[in-house]
Write an enzyme that holds these catalytic residues in place. Sequence first.
Site, mmCIF file in Angstrom:
data_model
loop_
_atom_site.group_PDB
_atom_site.id
_atom_site.type_symbol
_atom_site.label_atom_id
_atom_site.label_comp_id
_atom_site.label_asym_id
_atom_site.label_seq_id
_atom_site.Cartn_x
_atom_site.Cartn_y
_atom_site.Cartn_z
ATOM 1 N N LYS A 22 -0.873 8.607 4.247
ATOM 2 C CA LYS A 22 0.318 7.648 4.037
ATOM 3 C C LYS A 22 -0.304 6.376 4.019
ATOM 4 C CE LYS A 22 2.853 6.385 7.546
ATOM 5 N NZ LYS A 22 3.114 4.935 7.845
ATOM 6 N N ASN A 23 -1.282 5.863 4.972
ATOM 7 C CA ASN A 23 -1.636 4.505 5.249
ATOM 8 C C ASN A 23 -2.705 3.847 4.071
ATOM 9 O OD1 ASN A 23 0.157 4.401 7.362
ATOM 10 N ND2 ASN A 23 -1.381 4.108 8.881
ATOM 11 N N ASP A 119 15.408 -11.300 14.397
ATOM 12 C CA ASP A 119 14.968 -10.641 15.499
ATOM 13 C C ASP A 119 13.803 -9.783 15.330
ATOM 14 O OD1 ASP A 119 18.236 -10.241 16.882
ATOM 15 O OD2 ASP A 119 16.818 -11.946 17.148
ATOM 16 N N ASP A 313 -2.004 4.874 16.739
ATOM 17 C CA ASP A 313 -1.109 5.936 16.313
ATOM 18 C C ASP A 313 -1.428 7.297 16.819
ATOM 19 O OD1 ASP A 313 -0.346 3.822 14.603
ATOM 20 O OD2 ASP A 313 -0.275 4.850 12.878
ATOM 21 N N VAL A 335 -3.343 -2.702 21.093
ATOM 22 C CA VAL A 335 -2.960 -3.089 19.407
ATOM 23 C C VAL A 335 -1.417 -3.638 19.416
ATOM 24 C CG1 VAL A 335 -2.829 -2.310 17.029
ATOM 25 C CG2 VAL A 335 -4.640 -1.468 18.546
HETATM 26 C C1 UD1 Z 1 -1.145 -0.494 10.132
HETATM 27 C C2 UD1 Z 1 -0.728 0.852 9.987
HETATM 28 C C3 UD1 Z 1 -0.192 1.313 11.458
HETATM 29 C C4 UD1 Z 1 -1.346 1.279 12.468
HETATM 30 C C5 UD1 Z 1 -1.743 -0.046 12.552
HETATM 31 C C6 UD1 Z 1 -2.729 -0.176 13.218
HETATM 32 C C7 UD1 Z 1 0.065 1.125 7.691
HETATM 33 C C8 UD1 Z 1 1.368 1.221 6.969
HETATM 34 N N1 UD1 Z 1 0.264 1.072 8.994
HETATM 35 O O1 UD1 Z 1 0.009 -1.343 10.566
HETATM 36 O O2 UD1 Z 1 0.248 2.929 11.107
HETATM 37 O O3 UD1 Z 1 -0.720 1.347 13.576
HETATM 38 O O4 UD1 Z 1 -2.209 -0.659 11.191
HETATM 39 O O5 UD1 Z 1 -3.983 0.473 12.897
HETATM 40 O O6 UD1 Z 1 -0.913 1.027 7.176
HETATM 41 N N2 UD1 Z 1 -0.265 -8.896 13.860
HETATM 42 C C9 UD1 Z 1 0.003 -10.159 14.039
HETATM 43 N N3 UD1 Z 1 0.172 -11.094 12.852
HETATM 44 C C10 UD1 Z 1 0.310 -10.498 11.589
HETATM 45 C C11 UD1 Z 1 -0.009 -9.158 11.259
HETATM 46 C C12 UD1 Z 1 -0.374 -8.338 12.614
HETATM 47 O O7 UD1 Z 1 0.053 -10.602 15.075
HETATM 48 O O8 UD1 Z 1 0.370 -11.265 10.669
HETATM 49 C C13 UD1 Z 1 -0.219 -8.106 14.811
HETATM 50 C C14 UD1 Z 1 0.621 -6.856 15.128
HETATM 51 O O9 UD1 Z 1 2.035 -7.472 15.924
HETATM 52 C C15 UD1 Z 1 0.002 -6.036 16.044
HETATM 53 C C16 UD1 Z 1 -1.560 -5.952 15.460
HETATM 54 O O10 UD1 Z 1 -1.549 -7.108 14.836
HETATM 55 O O11 UD1 Z 1 0.179 -6.546 17.319
HETATM 56 C C17 UD1 Z 1 -1.879 -4.852 14.530
HETATM 57 O O12 UD1 Z 1 -1.033 -4.923 13.251
HETATM 58 P P1 UD1 Z 1 -1.612 -4.702 11.776
HETATM 59 O O13 UD1 Z 1 -3.025 -4.162 12.031
HETATM 60 O O14 UD1 Z 1 -1.243 -5.774 10.676
HETATM 61 O O15 UD1 Z 1 -1.101 -3.349 11.607
HETATM 62 P P2 UD1 Z 1 -0.099 -2.821 10.240
HETATM 63 O O16 UD1 Z 1 -0.807 -3.071 8.960
HETATM 64 O O17 UD1 Z 1 1.188 -3.398 10.281
#
Ligand code: UD1
Length: 463
Positions: A22-23, A119, A313, A335
Amino acid sequence: MDVLKITGSKPLQGHIRASGAKNAMTKLLVASLLSDKKCTFYNVPNIGDVEITVNLCKEIGSEVKWDKAARTLEISTSELKTTYVPQRYCGSNRIPILMIGALLGRTDQDIIVPTIGGDLIGMRPIDLHIHALQKLGARIEYRGMKKEGAYFAQAHQGLSGTIITLSYPSVGATENTILAAVRAKGTTLIKNAAIEPEIIDLILFLQKLGANIMVDVDRTICIEQATQFHDVEHTVLTDRNEVASYAVAAVSTKGRVFVEGAEHHNMIAFLNKLREVGGGFHVRSNGIEFFYDQPLRAGLHLETDVHPGFMTDWQQPFVVLLTQAQGASVIHETVYENRFGYTHTLKEMGADIELFTQCLGGKACRFATNNHHHSLVIKGPTPLKGKEISIPDLRAGFAYVMAALLSPDESTITNVDFLDRGYEDLVGKLSSLGANITRLTIKKGEIPPIPTLTGVDSRALAL
Ligand code: UD1
């Protein structure tokens, strides 16, 4: 409304085929928008998030032929019909924000991505995406009120390669930056980038499309501007989250399941922890067999982390596995700050879990001083009781299915759509392994509403 009825206490036995990730698939579809070339994908998972992303791409202008039975999908986007992401796509997953990176270099128009409410924005930051794209030369503004608004992004002057250092190796921010950098002049360096297997799959796709991208050992990704694009054929990598889910389901039910297509090199951290707890596995040439080998032992200290660490995950199904292990284990979620909300329901089912705001582990993480429950201690083994359960998000959803599979009582599970978004043919696969699971469509009023729990990660819907 669809519900799952599960009566457990049977070992899962048999053979399933892992689906495409999916990802990865959702991002590959977005990446195909970078050019007008035809992209053909194989091993495409038939799941809700791919369906949503396909529909979004069609809105933008893509022609899509998806043969679900053959797991193949062709997509080409000769011209963009619109650069406005309709509001209804925003809030169901994290894909819309990646449209900015994919489309910035392809259009002079504003790319408009509505947000889903004040929110939730606070809980799902995209600051790293925005800063990186701005550094490449994009102009991005948020227009609107707190609850309703949209990001407006454009790069009328073009994008230019630069050095971007992410303060945290965010998966989404790395992907967005890579997508934009493919059409940015010159060279872009992303330092402290995420290097998850799904990102490497995206890079493999982009290399075929025409980009030159290098990944260094120190989390630096270097992207050269692509000057020519080509048609692409790409086989999507296997979903390591689905593999881990069935692995822990097999071991915790004292069963034996061969997951065809499971890729060893993407599961190293998971397999180490599975072995530590006493779970069995054999890596075969075409997949991995997971099996119960001996009484499960706890005493585990598990910290979720960015790749190559133990993926966040995998945490929820692993917690359910630990309800069946002898002794106490510690889990430190580094994370996401609020990813233990689902444990309330497990406790009601009989799990012995205590949450902590401190970092219980070897290192202080980003959430050390934030007062979030991001560590837990779990003691086992504990029998689990059946229950009426409402799913709050995808991965918690599978954890609840597992918990129901471990209980001799009947459980009724609602909000099944979350599972549909990430697990292909869940009922079919579990039934083929001998699980007593049925899916029913229930008319409104036939089942009493299940109260929503406080503390459940409402924002986790898009993970
Ligand atoms: C992706 C995956 C998700 C997985 C995650 C971490 C997809 C669709 N989803 O989510 O299944 O759990 O990677 O492996 O691929 N953050 C910030 N600022 C930002 C972006 C992120 O602070 O601009 C923080 C988030 O709040 C979180 C952490 O970084 O605490 C990880 O987020 P991120 O790695 O971006 O995860 P996703 O890409 O959303």
